[in-house]
Design a protein around this motif. Structure first.
Motif, short mmCIF file in Angstrom:
data_model
loop_
_atom_site.label_atom_id
_atom_site.label_comp_id
_atom_site.label_asym_id
_atom_site.label_seq_id
_atom_site.Cartn_x
_atom_site.Cartn_y
_atom_site.Cartn_z
N TRP A 185 0.85 -1.20 0.00
CA TRP A 185 0.00 0.00 0.00
C TRP A 185 0.87 1.24 0.00
O TRP A 185 0.68 2.16 -0.81
N ARG A 186 1.83 1.30 0.94
CA ARG A 186 2.66 2.50 1.07
C ARG A 186 3.51 2.74 -0.16
O ARG A 186 3.67 3.88 -0.60
N GLU A 187 4.03 1.67 -0.75
CA GLU A 187 4.85 1.83 -1.94
C GLU A 187 4.00 2.31 -3.12
O GLU A 187 4.44 3.14 -3.92
N SER A 188 2.78 1.80 -3.24
CA SER A 188 1.89 2.26 -4.32
C SER A 188 1.54 3.73 -4.14
O SER A 188 1.49 4.48 -5.13
N ALA A 189 1.30 4.16 -2.91
CA ALA A 189 1.00 5.56 -2.65
C ALA A 189 2.20 6.44 -2.98
O ALA A 189 2.07 7.53 -3.55
N ARG A 190 3.41 5.97 -2.61
CA ARG A 190 4.61 6.74 -2.92
C ARG A 190 4.79 6.89 -4.43
O ARG A 190 5.07 7.98 -4.93
N LEU A 191 4.63 5.81 -5.16
CA LEU A 191 4.78 5.85 -6.61
C LEU A 191 3.73 6.74 -7.25
O LEU A 191 4.00 7.45 -8.22
N LEU A 192 2.52 6.70 -6.70
CA LEU A 192 1.44 7.55 -7.22
C LEU A 192 1.81 9.02 -7.10
O LEU A 192 1.62 9.81 -8.03
N LEU A 200 -1.37 15.38 -4.00
CA LEU A 200 -1.93 14.71 -2.83
C LEU A 200 -3.39 15.09 -2.63
O LEU A 200 -4.24 14.23 -2.40
N ASP A 201 -3.72 16.39 -2.69
CA ASP A 201 -5.10 16.82 -2.47
C ASP A 201 -6.03 16.25 -3.53
O ASP A 201 -7.16 15.84 -3.23
#
Length: 276
Positions: A185-192, A200-201
């Motif tokens: 999850w965290r890695e996908s969010a970082r890549l996004l 982010l908003d």
């Protein structure tokens, strides 16, 4: 996780070239591994004698670093010379962690309050022209090359945690079992955010829309899926918003319907006041 920094001028530095060739590669290998260990363990450059053996080196190699002026001897082993001038200290690392933890605490206390200006479209500004603008990509954050697996550690990033926790919270609110925020999850969010250049908003607005939509909330239950489907979701959200804006009826009714739609995924009291 703190980083052990290596200057790109290391191979040609006077101290390194002063190490005999027969020991140079082994000595700098020990210097690098020991530095990474000391940074991770917050030892401020201290390297106990037992770690020399544990890292596969010999006393001769360690003494070569001392002779070169890169290390000094201590009562318990060795220590990097001038560690504080080039590497983050234990105090620096703990201070940064506390600041990040405080950011996370404040975010949770806000109870997912909407940021200023989030009554705009799901991913960009709606100026009334019908054009949906996708935010321009931002430069990707460089991934430090000293990472063992080529990936950046994201455990302490507030923006990544905020996006992941928002999706997990809304999935749970919709009646599903709360998903576990995993490393994936965290890695996908970082890549996004970093590689894909998503704002982010804008991503938070789209998460709220997804979990308010009867079809997509059953199909997007994880951050990897959200990233994979991001553009498809963005287009669907803005198409729905534009359809509501252009629906037949008088302007006042359309505005009321539009605001009602916005409040489906918006807990902003200002928006609700306008809707009334």
């Amino acid at each position: 996780m703190p980083w052990f920094k290596v200057d790109d001028g290391l191979p040609s530095s006077r101290k390194v070239l002063g190490i005999p060739r027969r020991d140079r590669l082994a000595a700098i290998g020990l210097w690098t591994l020991a530095g990474a260990w000391s940074a991770k363990e917050l030892q401020d450059g201290a390297v106990p004698s037992y770690m020399i053996v544990e890292l596969g080196a010999t006393r001769r190699v360690a003494e070569a670093l001392v002779s070169a002026g890169l290390w000094s001897r201590t009562s318990s082993g060795y220590a990097f010379v001038n560690w504080d001038d080039f590497q983050p200290t234990k105090a620096d690392v703990l201070s940064a962690r506390e600041k990040n933890a405080e950011k996370l605490r404040k975010w949770r206390q806000r109870n997912r309050a909407r940021d200023e200006g989030e009554t705009e479209s799901v991913t960009g500004l709606q100026d009334g022209s019908g054009e949906v603008r996708n935010p321009a990509p931002v430069p990707a954050r460089p991934v430090p090359t000293s990472s063992p697996n080529g990936e950046e550690d994201v455990a302490d990033r507030a923006d990544v945690a905020e996006l992941c926790e928002l999706l997990a919270d809304l999935v749970e609110e919709n009646g599903s079992k709360r998903p576990v925020v995993t490393k994936a999850w965290r890695e996908s969010a970082r890549l996004l955010l970093d590689r894909d250049g998503r704002d982010l908003d804008a991503a938070k607005r789209l998460v709220r829309w997804v979990q308010s939509d009867s079809f997509w909330r059953a199909n997007v239950l994880s951050m990897p899926t959200f990233r994979k489907q991001y553009d498809r979701l963005r287009l669907a959200a803005n198409r729905q918003l534009e359809e509501r804006r252009q629906a037949p009826g008088n302007g006042q009714q359309r505005d009321a319907e539009l605001l009602a739609f916005m409040t489906r995924y918006d807990n902003d009291p200002t928006t609700k006041e306008i809707a009334q």
